[in-house]
Design a protein around this motif. Structure first.
Motif, mmCIF file in Angstrom:
data_model
loop_
_atom_site.group_PDB
_atom_site.id
_atom_site.type_symbol
_atom_site.label_atom_id
_atom_site.label_comp_id
_atom_site.label_asym_id
_atom_site.label_seq_id
_atom_site.Cartn_x
_atom_site.Cartn_y
_atom_site.Cartn_z
ATOM 1 N N LEU A 170 28.755 -62.659 5.787
ATOM 2 C CA LEU A 170 28.235 -63.911 6.329
ATOM 3 C C LEU A 170 27.760 -64.788 5.175
ATOM 4 O O LEU A 170 26.989 -64.347 4.327
ATOM 5 N N ASP A 171 28.222 -66.048 5.141
ATOM 6 C CA ASP A 171 27.889 -66.978 4.064
ATOM 7 C C ASP A 171 27.195 -68.192 4.666
ATOM 8 O O ASP A 171 27.823 -69.006 5.355
ATOM 9 N N GLU A 172 25.890 -68.325 4.424
ATOM 10 C CA GLU A 172 25.132 -69.420 5.006
ATOM 11 C C GLU A 172 25.400 -70.731 4.258
ATOM 12 O O GLU A 172 25.718 -70.729 3.063
ATOM 13 N N ARG A 173 25.276 -71.831 4.980
ATOM 14 C CA ARG A 173 25.589 -73.145 4.430
ATOM 15 C C ARG A 173 24.788 -73.395 3.161
ATOM 16 O O ARG A 173 23.598 -73.161 3.097
ATOM 17 N N ARG A 174 25.490 -73.845 2.121
ATOM 18 C CA ARG A 174 24.918 -74.134 0.802
ATOM 19 C C ARG A 174 24.266 -72.886 0.192
ATOM 20 O O ARG A 174 23.418 -73.003 -0.683
ATOM 21 N N SER A 175 24.630 -71.718 0.688
ATOM 22 C CA SER A 175 24.057 -70.450 0.223
ATOM 23 C C SER A 175 22.535 -70.447 0.325
ATOM 24 O O SER A 175 21.844 -69.825 -0.491
ATOM 25 N N ASP A 176 22.031 -71.131 1.338
ATOM 26 C CA ASP A 176 20.588 -71.257 1.537
ATOM 27 C C ASP A 176 20.172 -70.432 2.743
ATOM 28 O O ASP A 176 20.664 -70.644 3.855
ATOM 29 N N ALA A 177 19.259 -69.499 2.536
ATOM 30 C CA ALA A 177 18.802 -68.629 3.622
ATOM 31 C C ALA A 177 18.051 -69.392 4.697
ATOM 32 O O ALA A 177 17.834 -68.859 5.791
ATOM 33 N N ALA A 178 17.656 -70.631 4.423
ATOM 34 C CA ALA A 178 16.991 -71.449 5.438
ATOM 35 C C ALA A 178 17.986 -72.158 6.351
ATOM 36 O O ALA A 178 17.591 -72.734 7.369
ATOM 37 N N SER A 179 19.263 -72.115 6.013
ATOM 38 C CA SER A 179 20.268 -72.827 6.794
ATOM 39 C C SER A 179 20.386 -72.240 8.194
ATOM 40 O O SER A 179 20.194 -71.032 8.403
ATOM 41 N N THR A 180 20.748 -73.084 9.150
ATOM 42 C CA THR A 180 20.951 -72.613 10.522
ATOM 43 C C THR A 180 22.432 -72.542 10.885
ATOM 44 O O THR A 180 22.779 -72.329 12.048
ATOM 45 N N SER A 181 23.318 -72.700 9.915
ATOM 46 C CA SER A 181 24.753 -72.544 10.165
ATOM 47 C C SER A 181 25.365 -71.672 9.079
ATOM 48 O O SER A 181 24.821 -71.550 7.979
ATOM 49 N N PHE A 182 26.507 -71.067 9.393
ATOM 50 C CA PHE A 182 27.143 -70.164 8.438
ATOM 51 C C PHE A 182 28.630 -70.026 8.743
ATOM 52 O O PHE A 182 29.106 -70.379 9.819
ATOM 53 N N ARG A 183 29.358 -69.518 7.766
ATOM 54 C CA ARG A 183 30.733 -69.038 7.929
ATOM 55 C C ARG A 183 30.707 -67.523 7.847
ATOM 56 O O ARG A 183 29.798 -66.943 7.253
ATOM 57 N N TRP A 184 31.703 -66.894 8.446
ATOM 58 C CA TRP A 184 31.730 -65.435 8.402
ATOM 59 C C TRP A 184 33.176 -64.960 8.339
ATOM 60 O O TRP A 184 34.109 -65.668 8.707
ATOM 61 N N ARG A 185 33.338 -63.754 7.854
ATOM 62 C CA ARG A 185 34.644 -63.095 7.854
ATOM 63 C C ARG A 185 34.418 -61.591 7.815
ATOM 64 O O ARG A 185 33.349 -61.114 7.459
ATOM 65 N N LEU A 186 35.464 -60.875 8.151
ATOM 66 C CA LEU A 186 35.384 -59.424 8.096
ATOM 67 C C LEU A 186 35.671 -58.943 6.689
ATOM 68 O O LEU A 186 36.637 -59.365 6.061
ATOM 69 N N MET A 187 34.828 -58.038 6.221
ATOM 70 C CA MET A 187 35.068 -57.379 4.938
ATOM 71 C C MET A 187 35.900 -56.115 5.156
ATOM 72 O O MET A 187 36.898 -55.889 4.476
ATOM 73 N N LEU A 188 35.480 -55.301 6.123
ATOM 74 C CA LEU A 188 36.181 -54.053 6.434
ATOM 75 C C LEU A 188 36.258 -53.877 7.945
ATOM 76 O O LEU A 188 35.312 -54.206 8.662
ATOM 77 N N VAL A 189 37.373 -53.356 8.407
ATOM 78 C CA VAL A 189 37.482 -52.807 9.758
ATOM 79 C C VAL A 189 37.800 -51.332 9.559
ATOM 80 O O VAL A 189 38.878 -50.965 9.097
ATOM 81 N N CYS A 190 36.832 -50.483 9.856
ATOM 82 C CA CYS A 190 36.852 -49.107 9.365
ATOM 83 C C CYS A 190 37.725 -48.188 10.205
ATOM 84 O O CYS A 190 38.104 -48.504 11.336
#
Length: 687
Positions: free
Chosen positions: A539-559
């Motif tokens: 999960l990558d939050e907007r502007r790499s800021d932990a205070a952000s309320t939006s994010f992008r996400w992707r799967l790293m592993l499907v085990c």
């Protein structure tokens, strides 16, 4: 080289068979004592919110899967030696392995040992029952009592933290959770249908946490306990703990014994945790519901709904503690369950300090409490609710962190987790539903990511959820998240921000209920119905800021088994990876590699510790570093330049096991019962 037996003769005839017929490698014994057989009951979340598995499988089918490749074979039966041959060696790029990952992978196995790579050594640092406090007696399984246990290392170690010891050069403070007890394999002559007060009081003393001063050996990775040091401490199921934050003092938290609603006895089922920037340790209370009984005695419809959403037993509890203390009987103390399921903050440097349950962080089955600073210096905490179809949360403090060791700075920082905003996550996939046909076919966009938002639930004394007060949001956080429309997930467990990039990695252990009749199904073409192997989300939050309320996400592993076409290893060649199932705890090393501990592997081998780079050409190259003994779960990884620490939780916890018929002889060898332990592993220095 090793401080516990290895290379022993085959004792397979002495050990109960590994369980069959379970969705994972967990035994019925583990299911009973760890989580109160949660998977045998309906998942408490019956809301109509979107199911995260549907989003995951949409993305999985978009990005596609690599063609099936060969997978390493199982090796080493029970009693095999503690060093195994390489399982998935090699680097297709032809270059050197990433920094920190120069080891030969361990093959999957069922050895009753901690199995490590060639060239490494190991030591058992401390076992269940070993002395911690001054005056503690030596462990004797046939003469154990509550008074002794309260001074000894507790049972079933889980999360660990390692901190510098104040004014003690060459020493560190090891903080270890004790999640739960397994009475049948702890006590000789134990009758599950009729526990005695002595058994129950030993269990109370074996829960909680241990704070232990350890001395580091500069010539190796060994750690030596300093028994009786004034910094050492045991926190148990009867230790007084303060409730703090916006829900403290609420009528929902008051009991006959505590009419103020501000002091709780004990902390239960401590699982994942985290270390704050100011040096305190956070520990999450997870499967607390199993300790209580008689929810059916409550007749108020609203109260019944609240109890059901947290899976409180309607009849007797499996442990039957209610027979010995009324606070575990919901019919007599209906608010007592509300006083558990929190994140607890402890100060390991002050053995006289009172632990605090932080109500601003919400109440659910906490698996993690990992901090990260926002761009403006506030504290964000990421937390998983370890239940099928439950949610991922975040808390952001109102005030900023103050650096320094002054008294004023410390007092300020110790209030940070009492005021802020509590959020829950909602995920959205990118591809149109029309492109998803349920076959795993790659959608047109070829993407493997999505977007999301953090939905606010409460800030201080203000609720953001219609129809619920702020106090109700904090005490019944699951119900608030239901109303907010959060996305259902596959048992979110540990959550860890990357130390360099700030990206957040979430371990989703499994959810075998996916797609079952009446349950959320593959409406987004999820090829992972009955998800028994789990996955890792990035999960990558907007502007790499932990205070952000939006994010992008992707799967790293499907085990799972790399031979299974539904598995995914970040696009890496699956013929080169170690099989992995049921990710649980995660941690990072100094080089930014992700380390994953597993719980309940459904691949027929013992659980283990795995490492994987998250960037570069080796991204997705999963390598198994170690396995734990028969019946055990791998927990609490700590990865440093000098050593790797894990806990082997519930060794020998297999079907049919008892103290009389142990499921494992680890770590003490022939004639012993299994003892959950902390293990350190280090690379041997060659002269």
């Amino acid at each position: 080289m090793l401080d516990q037996p290895d290379g022993r003769t085959d004792r397979s005839a002495d050990l109960p068979l590994l369980p069959n017929g379970h969705n994972t490698a967990r035994s019925a014994l583990t299911c009973r004592y760890r989580c109160g057989e949660a998977c045998a009951h309906e998942a408490p979340n019956r809301s109509l919110n979107p199911y995260f598995g549907d989003v995951v499988q949409r993305v999985l089918s978009r990005r596609g899967v690599l063609k099936a490749a060969s997978v390493v074979t199982l090796a080493a039966g029970v009693g095999a030696a503690a060093t195994a041959p390489a399982a998935a060696n090699g680097h297709p790029s032809g270059g050197r392995p990433p920094r920190g990952l120069d080891f030969e992978p361990v093959a999957p196995n069922t050895a009753d040992a901690v199995t490590i790579p060639p060239g490494y050594a190991q030591q058992v640092v401390i076992r269940w029952g070993d002395p911690v406090l001054a005056g503690a007696p030596r462990f004797d399984a046939r003469k154990q009592n509550a008074k002794a246990q309260a001074k000894q290392f507790g049972y079933n170690a889980d999360y660990m933290a390692l901190l510098d010891a104040p004014r003690r050069r060459g020493h560190q403070l090891l903080v270890v959770n004790h999640e739960y007890t397994s009475e049948e394999i702890m006590h000789f002559g134990y009758d599950p249908a009729n526990p005695t007060r002595a058994h129950v009081e030993i269990a109370w003393a074996a829960h909680g946490l241990t704070v232990l001063l350890v001395r580091a050996d500069h010539r190796s990775g060994r750690l030596w306990p300093v028994v009786g040091d004034p910094l050492n401490r045991r926190i148990t199921a009867t230790t007084p703990i303060r409730l703090t934050g916006p829900a403290a003092g609420s009528d929902l938290l008051k009991t006959h014994a505590d009419p103020t609603g501000r002091t709780v006895l004990g902390t239960l089922n401590n699982c994942g945790g985290g270390i704050t920037p100011w040096g305190t340790v956070l520990t999450g209370e997870e499967n607390f519901n199993q300790y209580f009984a008689n929810a059916a005695a409550v007749t108020d419809p609203t109260a019944k709904q609240r109890l059901a959403r947290y899976g409180l037993p309607t009849g007797a509890s499996g442990r039957q503690w209610e027979r010995f203390d009324d606070r575990f009987d919901i019919g007599k103390e209906p608010n007592e369950p509300n006083r558990h399921g929190w994140v607890v903050e402890i100060d390991p440097t002050d053995p006289t300090s009172t632990p605090r349950k932080r109500t601003a962080l919400g109440r659910f089955k906490h698996e993690a409490a990992e901090p990260r600073l926002t761009r403006d210096g506030r504290v964000a905490l990421y937390m998983g609710d370890d239940e099928r179809f439950d949610y991922l949360y975040k808390f952001v403090s109102t005030h900023t962190y103050k650096k320094g060791d002054s008294r004023a700075a410390r007092e300020h920082n110790l209030r940070l987790l009492d005021e802020g905003t509590l959020y829950v996550a909602k995920f959205t996939g990118d591809s149109p539903d029309a492109e998803i046909d349920g076959t795993g076919k790659l959608p047109e966009d070829g993407e493997f990511d999505g977007s999301g938002e953090w939905i606010p639930l409460a800030t201080g004394n203000k609720s953001h959820v219609p129809g619920m007060s702020a106090e109700e949001v904090y005490v019944f956080t699951r119900l608030a998240a239901d109303k907010a429309g959060a996305t259902k997930m596959d048992r979110p467990e540990d959550v860890e921000p990357h130390p360099h990039t700030g990206r957040v990695y979430v371990a989703l252990t499994n959810n075998t209920d996916r797609g079952k009749a009446g349950k959320a199904g593959p409406d987004e073409a999820n090829p992972r119905n009955g998800n028994k192997h789990g996955h890792i989300l990035e999960l990558d939050e907007r502007r790499s800021d932990a205070a952000s309320t939006s994010f992008r996400w992707r799967l790293m592993l499907v085990c799972g088994d790399p031979d299974d076409p539904s598995t995914y290893f970040a696009g890496y060649d699956k013929s080169q990876v170690s099989p992995i199932s049921c990710p649980d705890n995660v941690a990072f090393d100094a080089h930014g590699n992700l380390w994953i501990a597993t719980d309940g592997s459904a691949l027929g081998s013992n659980d283990g510790l795995f490492a994987v780079p998250v960037k570069g050409s080796e991204r997705g190259h999963v390598k198994q570093f170690l396995t734990v003994p028969v019946g055990a779960e791998t927990c609490g990884p700590i990865i440093t330049e000098d050593r790797i620490l894990v806990t082997a939780q519930h060794p020998g916890e297999v079907d049919g096991a008892s103290a009389e018929k142990p499921g494992s002889r680890w770590p003490d060898g022939a004639g012993s019962i299994p003892r959950p332990s902390v293990v350190t592993v280090w690379k041997e220095k060659h002269r």
